[in-house]
Enzyme design. Structure first.
Site, PDB file in Angstrom:
ATOM      1  N   THR A   1     -59.116-103.488 -63.175  1.00  0.00           N
ATOM      2  CA  THR A   1     -58.412-102.324 -63.744  1.00  0.00           C
ATOM      3  C   THR A   1     -58.009-102.692 -65.180  1.00  0.00           C
ATOM      4  O   THR A   1     -58.833-102.594 -66.072  1.00  0.00           O
ATOM      5  CB  THR A   1     -57.187-101.917 -62.902  1.00  0.00           C
ATOM      6  OG1 THR A   1     -56.337-103.044 -62.709  1.00  0.00           O
ATOM      7  CG2 THR A   1     -57.629-101.359 -61.546  1.00  0.00           C
TER       8      THR A   1
ATOM      9  N   ASN B   1     -48.002-101.026 -70.338  1.00  0.00           N
ATOM     10  CA  ASN B   1     -47.471-100.289 -69.196  1.00  0.00           C
ATOM     11  C   ASN B   1     -46.718 -99.024 -69.564  1.00  0.00           C
ATOM     12  O   ASN B   1     -46.475 -98.176 -68.707  1.00  0.00           O
ATOM     13  CB  ASN B   1     -46.605-101.211 -68.344  1.00  0.00           C
ATOM     14  CG  ASN B   1     -47.484-102.134 -67.552  1.00  0.00           C
ATOM     15  OD1 ASN B   1     -48.286-101.675 -66.757  1.00  0.00           O
ATOM     16  ND2 ASN B   1     -47.385-103.430 -67.809  1.00  0.00           N
TER      17      ASN B   1
ATOM     18  N   LYS C   1     -58.995-109.712 -58.711  1.00  0.00           N
ATOM     19  CA  LYS C   1     -58.506-108.953 -59.864  1.00  0.00           C
ATOM     20  C   LYS C   1     -56.991-108.951 -59.826  1.00  0.00           C
ATOM     21  O   LYS C   1     -56.372-109.182 -58.778  1.00  0.00           O
ATOM     22  CB  LYS C   1     -59.075-107.531 -59.885  1.00  0.00           C
ATOM     23  CG  LYS C   1     -58.698-106.642 -58.743  1.00  0.00           C
ATOM     24  CD  LYS C   1     -57.406-105.927 -58.931  1.00  0.00           C
ATOM     25  CE  LYS C   1     -57.459-105.078 -60.183  1.00  0.00           C
ATOM     26  NZ  LYS C   1     -56.102-104.475 -60.382  1.00  0.00           N
TER      27      LYS C   1
ATOM     28  N   SER D   1     -50.825 -92.461 -68.764  1.00  0.00           N
ATOM     29  CA  SER D   1     -50.831 -91.183 -69.481  1.00  0.00           C
ATOM     30  C   SER D   1     -52.159 -90.937 -70.200  1.00  0.00           C
ATOM     31  O   SER D   1     -52.843 -91.866 -70.568  1.00  0.00           O
ATOM     32  CB  SER D   1     -49.692 -91.155 -70.487  1.00  0.00           C
ATOM     33  OG  SER D   1     -48.482 -91.278 -69.800  1.00  0.00           O
TER      34      SER D   1
ATOM     35  N   THR E   1     -52.001-111.112 -53.828  1.00  0.00           N
ATOM     36  CA  THR E   1     -52.403-110.543 -55.118  1.00  0.00           C
ATOM     37  C   THR E   1     -53.123-109.228 -54.935  1.00  0.00           C
ATOM     38  O   THR E   1     -53.386-108.781 -53.851  1.00  0.00           O
ATOM     39  CB  THR E   1     -53.239-111.485 -56.003  1.00  0.00           C
ATOM     40  OG1 THR E   1     -53.241-110.934 -57.331  1.00  0.00           O
ATOM     41  CG2 THR E   1     -54.681-111.590 -55.571  1.00  0.00           C
TER      42      THR E   1
ATOM     43  N   GLU F   1     -50.742-108.892 -67.767  1.00  0.00           N
ATOM     44  CA  GLU F   1     -50.732-107.955 -68.888  1.00  0.00           C
ATOM     45  C   GLU F   1     -49.939-108.517 -70.069  1.00  0.00           C
ATOM     46  O   GLU F   1     -48.771-108.861 -69.922  1.00  0.00           O
ATOM     47  CB  GLU F   1     -50.190-106.604 -68.425  1.00  0.00           C
ATOM     48  CG  GLU F   1     -51.197-105.917 -67.500  1.00  0.00           C
ATOM     49  CD  GLU F   1     -50.623-104.747 -66.730  1.00  0.00           C
ATOM     50  OE1 GLU F   1     -51.401-103.882 -66.322  1.00  0.00           O
ATOM     51  OE2 GLU F   1     -49.398-104.709 -66.526  1.00  0.00           O
TER      52      GLU F   1
END
Lengths: 411, 411
Positions: free
Chosen positions: A156, A406, A182, A411, A193, A283
Site C-alpha cells: 500500500t 497520513n 507489507k 483523501s 504485522t 511511513e
C-alpha cells in the site's frame, strides 16, 4: 512518496518452491498502473498455520482465515491491496465468499482451502466483481518465480517490496523457507504485522506449522511498531507444502521434535528479517531503532516497558531530531506502569551509558552521544533494576513526513 | 513558535483571593528574558488536596508533594519552569529541600507547609543556588493581583498562559475558585496534567479538598491527551484558604455535605476549562476534538476506548488532514481490547452519522462530512453497541509542527 533510506539496494531472489506458483495483475481496485491482486497456488497436502490481529473490529478476510486455520489445509491464497474489506458488514462477508468461490474454481480446490487477505482503506465496500473474473487467468499464468511481482502486489504505502529467504536442514535434508510482507502504517504489536506470507517445502503437520508460526511471530512481527496502531487486517500465514519429503525430508507431526530446532531458528530469522523490513519502511522513517529492556520483573513486563518507549511520540520525535534526549526514555519507563526502580535505572545509547543509579552518568558527554544519534540504525538499552526480565523490540522515528503521509493518504 | 489558533483573545482577569499573594521573576534557570520562578503565599489555615502523576519515575518535587498531602496544610507554593528536577537522584531531593527551606524562611512557615513543582527538561540537575536567594524578594513583592504573571512563569512550550475563575455559593455565601495551568506536551491521562494550581477561599477541611480535587480531575485533567505521554511531573493542587468564613461561608468537614454540590460543580467546570486550555495549546495543535464513547460495557471500558481513539497517531493525523477517515476510528476501537460489537458499531462526526450497524451509513456523503472537518472544534461520537458505559475525553490533532517542536525542543 520518497523511498525509505533503508530500501535494499538489491532485492533478494527467492528460489522456486516445488508446487508453489504465483501471479499478480492490475485489477484497478484502488490504485492505477500497479499490481494489486495476487494469487498463490499451493500443492495438494499443504498445511497452514497463522497469527491474526487481536483487533475487536477484525476484517472479514481475517474472520475467514481464523475459521479456516482450524482445518489446517490450504491450496490457494488470494490477496488484494487498496481496500481492506474491513467494517463492511454483510457485504464484506459476501465479498470474501465470492472471492474464494472464484479462486477455488480457478485453483481446482474447495473454497475452504482458499485463504484470503485484503489491505488498504477501511470501511469502503470491496466489489469482488471488479476482480474475481481475473483469477482464472492468474491461475493459468502462475509461475514459480513470480515472487517479486507478488511482493509488489500486496504493497500500500510501502516504498519497497519485502522479500526474504532462508534454508535449514530438516533431518539432514535441506529445506527452503521464503516469505513476503507489507507494512508501512497501522503497525503495532499484538498482531502479526499488516500482511506476511511465508512458504516452505518442509513436511510439517498443521499443528506443528501453527506452533512454529506463533512462536516465531512473538519475537519478530509481534515485537515491532511503527505507530502503535494495531490494524484490523493483520495476517501472518505460514504454508508448508511438504514437497521436500520427495527429497527425503522427514515428516514432522510432533511440535517438540528436536529435528525442528534448526528449522525453527531459520524461520524466526526470516520472520525477523521481514519484520525489520516493515519497520525500515515505516511511513516517513529515517531511523531504525532497537529497544532492549533488561532488569524487569518478567519478560512480559520488559516487553511492555520496551513498547512504552518504542511507541512514545516524544521519544520517537527525539530520534527524528537526532537528540539524545534520554529524559524522555525515563518518562516512557515511568508511564509503562510496570515495576521500575527509578534510583537504579540505567540507560545506554549504543555502547555509551548516559544514565546510571537514577541520574545522569558522570561520564556523560553530550557531544559524543549526539554524534552517535546521527547514525541511521540506533540501539537503546534500559535496565530498570528490579529483576531478570528482558525483551527487545524495534521501532522507527516519528517524522513530519509520517504526518504528511497520513494527513493526506485517503483523501 | 506560532501561537495556538485557540489562544484566547483576552485573558480572564482573576479577582484577588483574600490572603493569597503571588510573585514571579526571571531567575534564568533555563530560559532568557522570561519569568520562570513563581512564589505563592497562602494564609494560615489553608488546606490542600491534589492528584499527582502515576508515573513510576516521578520527579523529586512530586514525591515531596505526595508526602506533604498527607498533612493537608499549606502556606506556600514554589514553581519553576525550565527544569523538571526529575531523574536527578539524591541531588534532586537535596534541591527540593534547599528550595522549601528558603521558601519557608521567606514565607515565615515550616518547610513542611511549602509545596513545590518543577517543569521542563528531565535529567539535568536543578541548581537551587541559582534561584533560592530570590524567594525572599518575591515574598516581599507578592501581590494579590499577580495571576497573569504567575500563569506566565510556569509555561514551557505553552504559547499562551492559562487562567480561569468561577464563583459558587456555599451555604448561601459566594465563594471564589481561581486557577492556573500549563501543558503543551507530555500530556496524557492517568495523572493531573503537567501543572495546575487552583485556589479557593471556601472553608474546607483537608479531606474534603482532597476528595473534591480527585473527583473533578477524573473528568477534566484525567480526560485529556495531547500525545499519550504521561509526564514525570504532573501535579494538580487545590488550595482552600477558608477566608470566606469571615463572610459567613460555612466550614465543611464532611465530603458528602450537600452544600458542596454547587461548589463541586463550579470546581469541575473550572478544571475542565483549564484542561481544555491545555489541549488547545497542545504542541502544533490546529484541531480540538471531543471524543464521546457510548454503549460500552462500563464507563471504564468507554474511557479506554475513547483514549485509544484520542491517542491514535493515525486518527490524529486524519484530523490534521481534515479527512473524515472513520475507518481509522474503527481501527482504534478494535485495538482498545474492550468489548465492542463490530456489527452494531455506529460513528458520528458532529451530528452526521457516518457509520451504522457495522458499515458505512447509506446516507453518508463524503463532501458534507469533509466540510465539517474543516472546523477548528470537532466532535466525534462512537457507540460500540454492547452496554450502557459512556465516557468523554478531549484530544488534538497531530501535525508536522508537533514533530518539529519535539525534534528540536531540547537541543
Amino acid at each position: 512518496m520518497a523511498v525509505s533510506p533503508f530500501a535494499p539496494k538489491a532485492l533478494p531472489v527467492l528460489p522456486p518452491l516445488d508446487g508453489v506458483r504465483l501471479a499478480a495483475c492490475e485489477a484497478g481496485i484502488r490504485y492505477r498502473d500497479r499490481k494489486d491482486l495476487l494469487l498463490v497456488l499451493l500443492p495438494a497436502g499443504t498445511t497452514v498455520g497463522g497469527v491474526l490481529t487481536q483487533s475487536k473490529t477484525a476484517s472479514a478476510p481475517v474472520e475467514w482465515c481464523r475459521a479456516r486455520l482450524a482445518d489446517g489445509g490450504a491450496r490457494a491464497l488470494v490477496v488484494n491491496s487498496g481496500n481492506a474489506n474491513a467494517f463492511t458488514g454483510m457485504r464484506g462477508r459476501a465479498a470474501v465468499e465470492a472471492t474464494v468461490a472464484s479462486a477455488a474454481a480457478a485453483a481446482g480446490c474447495r473454497p475452504e482451502e482458499v485463504f484470503v487477505a485484503s489491505t488498504g482503506v477501511i470501511g469502503e465496500p470491496l466489489e469482488p466483481d471488479r476482480f474475481k473474473h481475473l483469477l482464472g487467468g492468474l491461475a493459468a499464468d502462475a509461475q514459480a518465480t513470480a515472487w517479486e511481482d507478488a511482493a509488489h502486489a500486496i504493497m500500500t504505502t510501502d516504498t519497497y517490496p519485502k522479500l526474504a529467504t532462508r534454508t535449514a536442514e530438516l533431518g539432514g535434508v535441506p529445506v527452503t523457507i521464503s516469505g513476503i510482507a507489507k507494512g508501512a502504517g497501522m503497525i503495532a504489536p499484538d498482531m502479526a504485522t499488516m500482511l506476511a506470507f511465508v512458504f516452505t517445502d518442509a513436511p510439517l503437520a498443521a499443528p506443528v506449522v501453527q506452533g512454529l508460526c506463533a512462536t516465531a511471530a512473538a519475537n519478530t512481527f509481534n515485537a515491532i511498531t511503527v505507530d502503535s496502531d494495531t490494524s484490523t487486517s493483520d495476517t501472518a500465514l505460514l504454508f508448508a507444502t511438504g514437497t521436500a519429503a520427495a527429497g527425503g525430508a522427514p515428516s514432522i507431526s510432533d511440535a517438540t521434535d528436536g529435528r525442528l530446532d534448526a528449522f525453527a531458528e531459520a524461520l524466526e530469522e526470516l520472520m525477523r528479517d521481514l519484520a525489520h523490513q516493515v519497520v525500515k519502511d515505516g511511513e516517513g522513517v529515517r531511523k531504525f531503532v532497537g529497544i532492549t529492556v533488561t532488569g524487569a520483573e518478567s519478560d512480559a513486563a520488559a516487553r511492555r516497558i520496551a513498547f512504552s518507549i518504542a511507541n512514545s511520540p516524544l521519544v520517537k520525535t527525539a530520534f527524528a531530531g537526532e537528540d539524545p534526549n534520554w529524559g524522555r526514555i525515563v518518562m516512557a519507563v515511568g508511564k509503562a506502569g510496570e515495576a521500575a526502580d527509578r534510583d537504579r535505572l540505567a540507560i545506554w545509547f549504543g555502547e555509551m551509558r548516559v544514565a546510571v543509579d537514577g541520574e545522569r552518568d558522570s561520564d556523560y558527554r553530550e557531544e559524543t552521544v549526539a554524534a552517535y544519534m546521527t547514525g541511521a540504525e540506533l540501539e537503546v538499552r534500559v535496565d530498570v533494576g528490579v529483576g531478570e526480565g528482558r525483551s527487545k523490540v524495534w521501532t522507527c522515528d516519528l517524522t513530519a513526513d509520517y504526518v504528511s503521509i497520513n494527513a493526506d493518504y485517503r483523501s
